[in-house]
Design a protein around this motif. Structure first.
Motif, PDB file in Angstrom:
ATOM      1  N   ASN A  13       0.866  -1.180   0.000  1.00  0.00           N
ATOM      2  CA  ASN A  13       0.000   0.000   0.000  1.00  0.00           C
ATOM      3  C   ASN A  13       0.905   1.232   0.000  1.00  0.00           C
ATOM      4  O   ASN A  13       1.442   1.604   1.040  1.00  0.00           O
ATOM      5  N   ILE A  97      -8.217  -2.001  -1.764  1.00  0.00           N
ATOM      6  CA  ILE A  97      -8.143  -1.898  -0.300  1.00  0.00           C
ATOM      7  C   ILE A  97      -9.314  -1.002   0.116  1.00  0.00           C
ATOM      8  O   ILE A  97      -9.417   0.132  -0.358  1.00  0.00           O
ATOM      9  N   GLY A 193      -1.749  -6.332   9.068  1.00  0.00           N
ATOM     10  CA  GLY A 193      -1.050  -5.119   8.641  1.00  0.00           C
ATOM     11  C   GLY A 193      -0.743  -4.229   9.829  1.00  0.00           C
ATOM     12  O   GLY A 193      -1.521  -4.140  10.780  1.00  0.00           O
ATOM     13  N   LEU A 214      -0.214  -6.870   4.844  1.00  0.00           N
ATOM     14  CA  LEU A 214      -0.455  -5.601   4.151  1.00  0.00           C
ATOM     15  C   LEU A 214       0.631  -4.648   4.649  1.00  0.00           C
ATOM     16  O   LEU A 214       0.803  -4.475   5.861  1.00  0.00           O
TER      17      LEU A 214
END
Ligand code: PEP
Length: 234
Positions: A13, A97, A193, A214
């Protein structure tokens, strides 16, 4: 992790980072490393401004990388100024996401909006990853992939930098993953994450009920991201 009997998602990300030139540099460095393994699913989520160029570079390099958006509109295409709708993005992305805590906090996203976004994603064959902040977060119907991301663990820095990094511990993340699977069914995949780096990635993906990671900050550096991927495959 040699035989790999479960899916492992490794998701970058990038948040609001990287110019097109920086994005293409990352793809050329990381793309050629990623092994083609059915259960090893590597996803890059650039800014909207980079998605099209990143997609092209992945196609040209024939890299086993999926492309995702960091958000989607809760609406179809139409009079929604500034929104990026799933129906217009579906040729460029395979993944999204949704409900990230930064969107919930900074842009007032509610569980209801997240559920609408999930519907838009799934109606357009886009995989929806919903970020949940704890056991109390609602998971929209039809959602089969979630990221457990405790807010206090996000963006605290690299865990291999001395004095930094406040990731949850893998054993606790495993307990939370198990809780969600017991509540929503075994088909739900749960990833973790929050301050993941090459120093702690393996600890999370080794847990029986955790299907991947993540990564925000540590995903920006191609070398560190490659190291994370490698550690997941060891
Ligand atoms: C995130 O924002 O989803 C995230 C996990 O960030 P970081 O890895 O920087 O904590």
């Amino acid at each position: 992790m040699g035989g790999m009997d479960k899916n492992i998602w490794v998701i970058a990300n990038w948040k609001s980072n990287k110019t097109i030139a920086e994005a293409l540099d990352w793809v050329s460095k990381v793309g050629s490393y990623i092994p083609k393994k059915e259960n090893f699913k590597v996803v890059v989520c650039p800014t909207y401004s980079c998605i099209s160029e990143v997609k092209k570079a992945i196609k040209v390099g024939n890299f086993p990388l999926l492309v995702g958006a960091q958000d989607l509109s809760p609406f179809k295409a139409g009079a929604y100024t500034g929104e990026e709708s799933a129906v217009l993005l579906k040729d460029l992305i395979e993944f999204s996401i949704l409900g990230h805590s930064e969107r919930r906090k900074n842009f007032g996203e509610t569980d209801e909006m997240v559920a609408q976004k999930v519907q838009q994603a799934l109606a357009n064959n886009i995989i929806a990853l919903v970020c949940v902040q704890g056991e109390e977060t609602l998971i929209p119907e039809q959602c089969s992939l979630i990221a457990y991301e405790p807010i206090w663990a996000i963006s605290t820095g690299l865990t291999n930098t001395p004095g930094a990094g406040k990731a949850d511990n893998p054993e606790n993340a495993e307990i939370v993953a198990k809780f969600f699977k017991q509540k929503y069914g075994n088909n739900l995949e749960v990833i973790y994450g929050g301050s993941v780096s090459s120093a702690n990635a393996k600890g999370f993906v080794s847990q029986p009920n955790i299907n991947g990671i993540l990564i925000g900050n540590a995903s920006l550096d191609p070398g560190e991201f490659i190291a994370i991927c490698k550690s997941c495959l060891e």
